[in-house]
Design an enzyme around this catalytic site. Structure first.
Site, PDB file in Angstrom:
ATOM      1  N   CYS A 121       0.831  -1.215   0.000  1.00 12.12           N
ATOM      2  CA  CYS A 121       0.000   0.000   0.000  1.00 12.12           C
ATOM      3  C   CYS A 121       0.864   1.264   0.000  1.00 12.12           C
ATOM      4  O   CYS A 121       1.548   1.544   0.977  1.00 12.12           O
ATOM      5  CB  CYS A 121      -0.912  -0.042   1.222  1.00 12.12           C
ATOM      6  SG  CYS A 121      -1.754   1.503   1.588  1.00 12.12           S
ATOM      7  N   CYS A 177      -0.006   3.860   2.730  1.00  9.53           N
ATOM      8  CA  CYS A 177       0.409   3.358   4.052  1.00  9.53           C
ATOM      9  C   CYS A 177       1.870   3.713   4.325  1.00  9.53           C
ATOM     10  O   CYS A 177       2.249   4.012   5.464  1.00  9.53           O
ATOM     11  CB  CYS A 177       0.248   1.846   4.140  1.00  9.53           C
ATOM     12  SG  CYS A 177      -1.437   1.265   3.923  1.00  9.53           S
TER      13      CYS A 177
END
Length: 146
Positions: free
Chosen positions: A69, A72
């Site tokens: 991600c 993230c």
């Protein structure tokens, strides 16, 4: 082909004698954990989550993330830095959703990054996506009650 040739030539070279080196001085150093290391931890399994997050008397920010991600990777360090600034008033648990899908399902994580604010075992606040430092600070202050 050219790369293989270069590699063969490199491997066929005899090692050269290196000049003698001075002995390396050994120093003993005391290592100390930074505030960041003390306030942030990775969740290992469900019982670890129960012990360190749900049963924790301190407020805990739970960062549900994934290795793949992109957002993230931006939010994680930013959130860790903001939690470290709180000087132990709040802790941060990091949960990789690929390793702990059961926790992600239990806490209804449908997108990453998802951040939960937990107090006394209950989810008291939540956000999904990236936040800037001012928004994170407000989120943490609300959790701490400052």
């Amino acid at each position: 082909m050219a790369q293989r040739l270069a590699l063969r030539r490199l491997l066929s070279l005899t090692p050269r004698a290196l000049p003698p080196q001075a002995p390396v001085a050994r120093h003993s150093r005391a290592f100390s954990a930074s505030a960041n290391c003390k306030s942030t931890f990775n969740v290992q399994d469900g019982s670890d989550f129960q012990d360190r997050v749900v049963n924790n008397p301190k407020p805990v920010v739970v960062d549900f993330h994934a290795q793949w991600c992109g957002p993230c990777k931006i939010l994680g360090p930013r959130l860790e830095k903001m939690v470290a600034k709180q000087e132990g008033k709040v802790l941060m648990a990091k949960v990789d959703i690929d390793d702990h899908t059961d926790l992600a399902i239990e806490y209804e994580v449908s997108a990453v990054p998802t951040v939960l604010a937990m107090k006394n075992g209950d989810v008291v606040d939540k956000f999904v996506g990236i936040k800037d430092e001012d928004q994170l600070e407000a989120f943490l202050k609300k959790l701490i009650g400052a």
